[in-house]
Design an enzyme around this catalytic site. Structure first.
Site, short mmCIF file in Angstrom:
data_model
loop_
_atom_site.label_atom_id
_atom_site.label_comp_id
_atom_site.label_asym_id
_atom_site.label_seq_id
_atom_site.Cartn_x
_atom_site.Cartn_y
_atom_site.Cartn_z
N GLY A 53 0.81 -1.21 0.00
CA GLY A 53 0.00 0.00 0.00
C GLY A 53 0.84 1.26 0.00
CB ALA A 54 1.96 3.88 1.33
CG LEU A 55 -0.92 1.73 -3.88
CD1 LEU A 55 -2.05 1.31 -4.82
CD2 LEU A 55 0.14 0.65 -3.80
CG HIS A 56 5.16 5.36 -4.74
ND1 HIS A 56 5.80 4.72 -5.78
CD2 HIS A 56 5.62 4.74 -3.62
CE1 HIS A 56 6.61 3.79 -5.33
NE2 HIS A 56 6.51 3.77 -4.00
N GLY A 98 5.53 4.67 -8.70
CA GLY A 98 6.30 3.43 -8.92
C GLY A 98 5.36 2.23 -8.97
CG HIS A 99 3.31 0.94 -5.43
ND1 HIS A 99 3.46 1.97 -4.53
CD2 HIS A 99 3.91 -0.13 -4.86
CE1 HIS A 99 4.11 1.55 -3.47
NE2 HIS A 99 4.40 0.28 -3.65
N GLY A 134 9.27 -4.21 -8.54
CA GLY A 134 10.16 -3.12 -8.95
C GLY A 134 11.62 -3.50 -8.74
#
Ligand code: PAF
Length: 288
Positions: free
Chosen positions: A31-34, A36-37, A149
Site C-alpha cells: 500500500g501507500a501507493l505511488h 512506482g506502484h 520493482g
C-alpha cells in the site's frame, strides 16, 4: 473494481476468470501507493486480462516494531488510485486472514545465501518474511505473471530464486525504478522525509551516477571496487544528514560482492542510506 478482504472470495472470483481462459497479473504491494506502484499496475494491465493488486503490510518481514507501526496505511487513497488505473481486484486482507494461527509453523526457505549480503546484514529474517507472504499470495491468486520493482533488487533476485526452487508456474516481471524529476527513487518512505531531508535525498542517486562515470574512466586500473565503494560512501556522507548503512557492488545473479572488475559479470551498486531517520535504498547497474 472489487475490494476483497478474504482469501475465499478472491480465489472464487479468480477461478471463474481462469475457467474462461483469462490471464491474471498480480502486483503485490504494502500500500501507500505511488507512481512506482502505478507503473507496475499499468504494465500488468497491458499484459493481462485481469489485474489483481494486493495490499498487505506484512508484519513478519519487519524486524523493527517501530518501522512496522510507522508504515503508512492509506487504503482509501490507494483504492481511488487503483480504480483510476482500471485494476480489477484489490486483495486487502487483515493480518489474521493471512496468519490465522500464530502457532502455524512458518515455512523456512533455503535462499542459497542470497539473503546474506546487503539488506540481509541489517534486516535479519526480512527476506524469509517476504518469501512467506509472496508464496502465500501466489497460492491464493495463482497469477500468470507477478510484477516487482527493481528498486528492491535483492528482493527481486530472492523471489526469482524462490519461484525456481519451488517450481512455481508463473513469470516474474522485474520493472524499472521510477524516479522523481530530481532522481530520487520513488518509495512509500519518501513521504516521511522532512522538507530539508527531501531536498538532500537526490544526492544518493546523483552519487551513483557519478560512480558509474568514474568506472568508465577507471575500469581495469588500480581503482578497485573497494575504492569506488569508499568513494561513494564518503561522497554521500558529505551531504548531512545522509548516512550510508551499506554500499555494495555485487554480481546481479549471485549477489556476491565483487573484488575486481573482471569476469564479464553484470555488476550493480546497491546502497541503503539513512536520511535523518528514514532509511532509503537505491541501486544502479554499473556495467554488463
Ligand atoms: O516490496 C514490497 O512492497 C513487499 O516486500 C512485498 C513484495 C509486497 C511483500 O510484502
Amino acid at each position: 473494481m472489487i475490494v476483497n478482504k478474504t482469501i475465499a472470495a478472491t480465489m472464487d472470483q479468480l477461478n471463474l476468470h481462469r475457467q474462461k481462459g483469462l490471464s491474471i497479473g498480480l502486483v503485490p504491494t504494502m500500500g501507500a501507493l505511488h507512481e512506482g506502484h502505478l507503473s507496475l499496475i499499468r504494465r500488468a494491465r497491458a499484459e493481462n486480462d485481469i489485474v489483481v493488486c494486493s495490499i498487505f503490510v506484512n508484519p513478519i518481514q519487519f524486524n523493527n516494531k517501530e518501522d512496522l507501526a510507522k508504515y503508512p496505511r492509506t487504503l482509501e487513497a490507494d483504492t481511488a488510485l487503483l480504480e483510476s488505473e482500471n485494476c480489477d481486484i484489490i486483495f486487502a486482507p487483515e493480518v489474521n486472514e493471512i496468519y490465522p494461527n500464530n502457532n502455524e509453523p512458518i515455512t523456512v526457505y533455503d535462499l542459497e545465501g542470497l539473503d546474506k549480503p546487503m539488506e540481509g546484514q541489517f534486516r535479519p529474517g526480512h527476506f524469509q518474511g517476504v518469501c512467506v507472504i509472496v508464496h502465500k499470495l501466489f497460492n491464493i491468486v495463482n497469477p500468470d505473471r507477478a510484477y516487482f520493482g527493481n528498486k528492491d533488487f535483492q528482493q527481486l533476485a530472492i523471489i526469482r530464486n524462490m519461484v525456481k526452487k519451488q517450481k512455481l508456474n508463473l513469470e516474474i516481471v522485474g520493472c524499472d525504478i521510477i524516479r522523481e524529476k530530481d532522481g530520487l527513487a520513488m518509495s512509500s518512505r519518501n513521504m516521511r522525509l522532512t522538507e530539508s531531508e527531501r531536498l538532500i535525498a537526490p544526492k544518493i542517486y546523483q552519487t551513483l551516477l557519478q560512480a558509474k562515470n568514474k568506472i568508465a574512466d577507471y575500469k581495469n586500473t588500480l581503482f578497485t571496487p573497494a575504492l569506488l565503494k569508499q568513494w561513494i560512501s564518503d561522497e554521500i556522507s558529505s551531504n548531512e544528514p545522509l548516512k550510508p548503512e551499506y554500499v555494495e557492488i555485487v554480481d546481479t545473479i549471485s549477489l556476491q560482492p565483487t573484488e575486481d572488475w573482471n569476469g564479464g559479470k553484470t555488476l550493480i551498486v546497491c546502497v541503503a542510506v539513512f536520511d535523518g531517520s528514514v532509511r532509503l535504498i537505491d541501486n544502479l547497474i554499473l556495467f554488463s
